[in-house]
Design an enzyme around this catalytic site. Sequence first.
Site, PDB file in Angstrom:
ATOM      1  N   HIS A  24      12.692   3.895  -0.365  1.00 47.22           N
ATOM      2  CA  HIS A  24      12.424   3.351   0.960  1.00 47.22           C
ATOM      3  C   HIS A  24      13.504   2.308   1.260  1.00 47.22           C
ATOM      4  O   HIS A  24      13.699   1.383   0.470  1.00 47.22           O
ATOM      5  CB  HIS A  24      11.065   2.634   1.017  1.00 47.22           C
ATOM      6  N   HIS A  63       9.851   3.953  -5.393  1.00 46.24           N
ATOM      7  CA  HIS A  63       8.509   4.259  -5.886  1.00 46.24           C
ATOM      8  C   HIS A  63       8.568   5.552  -6.703  1.00 46.24           C
ATOM      9  O   HIS A  63       9.375   6.447  -6.405  1.00 46.24           O
ATOM     10  CB  HIS A  63       7.518   4.479  -4.741  1.00 46.24           C
ATOM     11  N   TYR A  85       4.182  -3.509   1.880  1.00 49.15           N
ATOM     12  CA  TYR A  85       3.774  -2.205   1.355  1.00 49.15           C
ATOM     13  C   TYR A  85       4.842  -1.629   0.427  1.00 49.15           C
ATOM     14  O   TYR A  85       4.531  -1.204  -0.693  1.00 49.15           O
ATOM     15  CB  TYR A  85       3.504  -1.239   2.508  1.00 49.15           C
ATOM     16  N   HIS A 143      11.092   8.277  -5.033  1.00 45.71           N
ATOM     17  CA  HIS A 143      11.688   8.257  -3.704  1.00 45.71           C
ATOM     18  C   HIS A 143      12.066   6.833  -3.328  1.00 45.71           C
ATOM     19  O   HIS A 143      11.538   5.858  -3.855  1.00 45.71           O
ATOM     20  CB  HIS A 143      10.732   8.853  -2.662  1.00 45.71           C
TER      21      HIS A 143
END
Length: 241
Positions: A122, A107, A22, A120
Site C-alpha cells: 500500500h 501486508h 489502517y 501486497h
Amino acid sequence: MASFHHCIKSGKKGTAANHAAYIARQGKYGQREDLISTGHGNMPAWASDNPALFWKAGDKHERANGAVYREHEIALPAELTHEQRKELVDDLIPAMVGDKPYQYAVHAPRSALEGKTNAHLHVMFSDRMHDGIERSPEQMFSRYNAKHPERGGCRKDSGGKNRLALRDEVIQTRKTCAELQNAALEKAGQTARVDHRTLKEQGIDRTPERHLGPVRIQAMSEDEKASVVEARRDHLHRRAM
C-alpha cells in the site's frame, strides 16, 4: 503464481488519517498481525517524524469534496523472497510517487482460498507537489496561487489535466509497475512474469475473475476452493506457454 494486481484509489477529505492508521496497523487496527513493514517519506518539516499529522491536516484543511490522498495497492510476486520483495518495494515507491509526500505499508495476510501469504504493498500519497516553499499545514492544503505561489497552497499534480491525459498516466504507471516486477523476477532467476494489460489486450478470450472476498470464500466448500485454485493455475500455465 505471479499475477498482476495494481489498484489505484483516492480518498476524500475526512478519510486519510483513518486509512493511514489502517495500513500502518495502528490504533483499532493494531490487532491485525499481517504487517511486514511500514514507513514514510517526502513529508514537510512539520510532519517529518509523524505522517499522521500530515493526513490529519489534509482531512481538516483540504477543500470540500477534494481528494486528500491517492493510493497504489500492488500485489508482490509470491516467487520472490522477503529480501527480494523489499528491494522491489524500494524500486516501486519512487517510481509510483516521485517526490510527493507518502506513507507505505507491506501486508502479508494469509489467503483464505489457498492458505498462502498474499504479500501486497500500500502506498498512499498526496497529490500536492513540493516547490521549495515552507507552508503551514493549513496553507499547504489551500488553493494554489499561480501568480503568487507563496500565498497559496501546493499545486496538485493532477490540476489542469484533462481526462485523456490522466488516463494515459494511469496506463503508463501500471506498465512501469509491471516492468519493475518483471525485472525483479528476472533478477531472482524466476521464469514467471506479470502483465499489466487487460485480458482482451493480451488476446485472451476469458471472462475476468470476479473478486471473491473473504466472506464468499468462507462459504465455499473445499471442492469449490480447489476448483477455483486449479482454474487459476491452468490460466497461468497457458499464459506462460
